[in-house]
Write a protein that holds these residues in place. Structure first.
Motif, PDB file in Angstrom:
ATOM      1  N   LEU A 241       3.827   9.991   4.953  1.00 51.27           N
ATOM      2  CA  LEU A 241       2.445  10.229   4.540  1.00 51.27           C
ATOM      3  C   LEU A 241       2.063   9.359   3.355  1.00 51.27           C
ATOM      4  O   LEU A 241       0.969   8.795   3.291  1.00 51.27           O
ATOM      5  CB  LEU A 241       2.261  11.700   4.162  1.00 51.27           C
ATOM      6  CG  LEU A 241       1.964  12.642   5.323  1.00 51.27           C
ATOM      7  CD1 LEU A 241       1.870  14.066   4.824  1.00 51.27           C
ATOM      8  CD2 LEU A 241       0.667  12.229   6.006  1.00 51.27           C
ATOM      9  N   GLN A 244       1.525   5.829   4.473  1.00 51.09           N
ATOM     10  CA  GLN A 244       0.283   5.756   5.225  1.00 51.09           C
ATOM     11  C   GLN A 244      -0.920   5.741   4.278  1.00 51.09           C
ATOM     12  O   GLN A 244      -1.821   4.904   4.397  1.00 51.09           O
ATOM     13  CB  GLN A 244       0.195   6.950   6.169  1.00 51.09           C
ATOM     14  CG  GLN A 244      -0.950   6.841   7.148  1.00 51.09           C
ATOM     15  CD  GLN A 244      -1.517   8.190   7.492  1.00 51.09           C
ATOM     16  OE1 GLN A 244      -1.500   9.089   6.667  1.00 51.09           O
ATOM     17  NE2 GLN A 244      -2.017   8.328   8.710  1.00 51.09           N
ATOM     18  N   SER A 245      -0.913   6.630   3.309  1.00 52.66           N
ATOM     19  CA  SER A 245      -2.100   6.689   2.453  1.00 52.66           C
ATOM     20  C   SER A 245      -2.194   5.474   1.539  1.00 52.66           C
ATOM     21  O   SER A 245      -3.287   5.014   1.228  1.00 52.66           O
ATOM     22  CB  SER A 245      -2.149   8.002   1.660  1.00 52.66           C
ATOM     23  OG  SER A 245      -0.892   8.301   1.150  1.00 52.66           O
ATOM     24  N   ARG A 248      -3.652   2.724   3.661  1.00 54.72           N
ATOM     25  CA  ARG A 248      -5.093   2.971   3.817  1.00 54.72           C
ATOM     26  C   ARG A 248      -5.838   2.609   2.541  1.00 54.72           C
ATOM     27  O   ARG A 248      -6.905   2.020   2.573  1.00 54.72           O
ATOM     28  CB  ARG A 248      -5.319   4.452   4.098  1.00 54.72           C
ATOM     29  CG  ARG A 248      -4.921   4.803   5.505  1.00 54.72           C
ATOM     30  CD  ARG A 248      -5.968   5.697   6.098  1.00 54.72           C
ATOM     31  NE  ARG A 248      -5.714   5.868   7.489  1.00 54.72           N
ATOM     32  CZ  ARG A 248      -5.733   7.057   8.072  1.00 54.72           C
ATOM     33  NH1 ARG A 248      -5.981   8.144   7.352  1.00 54.72           N
ATOM     34  NH2 ARG A 248      -5.519   7.139   9.359  1.00 54.72           N
ATOM     35  N   PHE A 249      -5.225   3.000   1.432  1.00 58.58           N
ATOM     36  CA  PHE A 249      -5.875   2.757   0.139  1.00 58.58           C
ATOM     37  C   PHE A 249      -6.101   1.262  -0.076  1.00 58.58           C
ATOM     38  O   PHE A 249      -7.195   0.822  -0.423  1.00 58.58           O
ATOM     39  CB  PHE A 249      -5.006   3.330  -0.981  1.00 58.58           C
ATOM     40  CG  PHE A 249      -5.595   3.153  -2.345  1.00 58.58           C
ATOM     41  CD1 PHE A 249      -6.616   4.011  -2.776  1.00 58.58           C
ATOM     42  CD2 PHE A 249      -5.160   2.137  -3.195  1.00 58.58           C
ATOM     43  CE1 PHE A 249      -7.163   3.847  -4.030  1.00 58.58           C
ATOM     44  CE2 PHE A 249      -5.720   1.981  -4.446  1.00 58.58           C
ATOM     45  CZ  PHE A 249      -6.718   2.838  -4.861  1.00 58.58           C
ATOM     46  N   ALA A 254      -9.428   4.192   2.861  1.00 63.83           N
ATOM     47  CA  ALA A 254      -9.024   5.516   2.375  1.00 63.83           C
ATOM     48  C   ALA A 254     -10.131   6.539   2.599  1.00 63.83           C
ATOM     49  O   ALA A 254     -11.301   6.273   2.335  1.00 63.83           O
ATOM     50  CB  ALA A 254      -8.672   5.434   0.900  1.00 63.83           C
ATOM     51  N   GLY A 257      -9.008  12.245   1.984  1.00 64.87           N
ATOM     52  CA  GLY A 257      -7.912  12.939   2.695  1.00 64.87           C
ATOM     53  C   GLY A 257      -7.496  14.269   2.088  1.00 64.87           C
ATOM     54  O   GLY A 257      -6.318  14.521   1.884  1.00 64.87           O
ATOM     55  N   THR A 260      -4.954  16.484   4.060  1.00 66.28           N
ATOM     56  CA  THR A 260      -3.552  16.113   3.884  1.00 66.28           C
ATOM     57  C   THR A 260      -3.008  16.687   2.583  1.00 66.28           C
ATOM     58  O   THR A 260      -1.928  17.279   2.547  1.00 66.28           O
ATOM     59  CB  THR A 260      -3.405  14.577   3.836  1.00 66.28           C
ATOM     60  OG1 THR A 260      -4.434  14.011   4.640  1.00 66.28           O
ATOM     61  CG2 THR A 260      -2.050  14.161   4.292  1.00 66.28           C
TER      62      THR A 260
END
Ligand code: UDP
Ligand code: MG
Length: 318
Positions: A241, A244-245, A248-249, A254, A257, A260
């Motif tokens: 996780l 992944q974030s 994305r960031f 982003a 979220g 999450t």
């Protein structure tokens, strides 16, 4: 001589009959015996009946607990006080068929030091009870190498085994498992659980759950390992996780979220709580053991009537 140890808790309708049936069988088989009834703090007339029996019949001995300490305590008190070369533990409600005792004694004579009677069928029990018992035994077997499927407290033990059990220092005991844990040459015979002779089962669900938890924690570290395992799984999740974030960031996609975040917080805090709970459970065990309280207190032993008022816990902080 054979000692027959019979824990009895509110068994006023059974004691007399059980004594009669067992002595009948043993006399017929020509086995020398003593019957030790351990009254586990009954609130009915169980003790009066045992006491009368002991007055009339020298082969009957009664031990009375000062309160209800549970069947485990009763068994261990019997083992401590019995004088036979071997001992059989049997329920007071005749659910363990006493007709098997001569056969067990025969096996003992052949050199077996433990003779376990194994349930080939569980008697009339509710589905929930059966599932509970099965689950409990599975956990115990998988995690502690003690095979308990069908195990019961109905066993014959040689003096050597009795002494080994009496020497165990722990106070939170599980007779059924300990008697195989100590080892020795063991034979098994099968029996069908008979319906209860009179009265009702003395177990309540709460007591059973407590019994199961107690035994699992005193025999295995399995629950602690589950927590560690789950911890590792969650760590992997967290890393995935996190990556992944981050991706994305940095790629500018982003989202808010929050779901999450909630999820992670909820899950991880629940894991922490479970972990703390398990650790707390083991800690409480350590606490229990370290208090060195006796497992039981005997208020009367019919063998020493003249010293009736003396509470004896002589060296029995066991
Ligand atoms: N028993 C005991 N102390 C207790 C509960 C039970 O000594 O706190 C004795 C009870 O008198 C009987 C045996 O343990 O001789 C088995 O109890 P029960 O028949 O109620 O259990 P079940 O057969 O339903 O497992
Ligand atoms: Mg029973």
């Amino acid at each position: 001589m054979l000692s027959v140890i019979i824990p009895a808790y509110n068994e006023q309708d059974n004691v007399e009959n059980t004594a009669k049936v067992i002595s009948g069988i043993l006399k017929e088989a020509g086995i020398k015996y003593e019957l030790i009834f351990v009254d586990d703090g009954s609130s009915d007339n169980t003790w009066q009946i045992i006491n009368n029996l002991a007055d009339r019949d020298i082969s009957v001995r009664g031990l009375r607990f000062s309160r209800n300490f549970g069947k485990e305590g009763a068994i261990f008190a019997g083992l401590r006080r019995c004088t036979g070369d071997c001992a059989v533990v049997i329920d007071c409600d005749l659910q363990h068929p006493p007709e098997l005792i001569p056969q067990m004694v025969e096996l003992h004579a052949q050199g077996y030091e433990v003779v376990e009677a194994v349930k080939s069928s569980r008697g009339k029990e509710s589905l929930a009870y059966k599932m509970f018992a099965k689950g409990f035994y599975k956990i115990m077997e998988k995690s502690s190498d003690v095979d308990l499927d069908g195990a019961s407290d109905f066993k014959l033990m040689d003096r050597k085994v009795i002494n080994a059990l009496n020497e165990l220092p722990e106070r939170i005991t599980f007779f059924r498992a300990l008697s195989s844990w100590v080892g020795f040459k063991t034979a098994k015979i099968e029996f069908q659980v008979a319906p209860r002779n009179a009265g009702t089962s003395k177990w309540k669900y709460r007591k059973l759950v407590k019994f199961a938890l107690n035994n699992i924690t005193s025999f295995t570290n399995f629950p602690m390992q589950i927590v560690t395992g789950l911890g590792v799984i969650f760590l992997v999740f967290a890393v995935v996780l996190g990556v992944q974030s981050l991706v994305r960031f940095f790629s500018g996609t982003a989202q808010e979220g929050f779901t999450t975040v909630y999820l992670v917080i909820l899950l991880s805090s629940s894991m922490i709580m479970i972990g703390l709970g398990v650790i707390g459970y083991y800690m409480s065990k350590i606490y229990e053991e370290i208090k060195f309280r006796p497992r039981y207190i005997i208020s009367v032993d019919t063998k020493d009537k003249e010293r009736k008022d003396k509470i004896r816990t002589d060296g029995e902080n066991g």
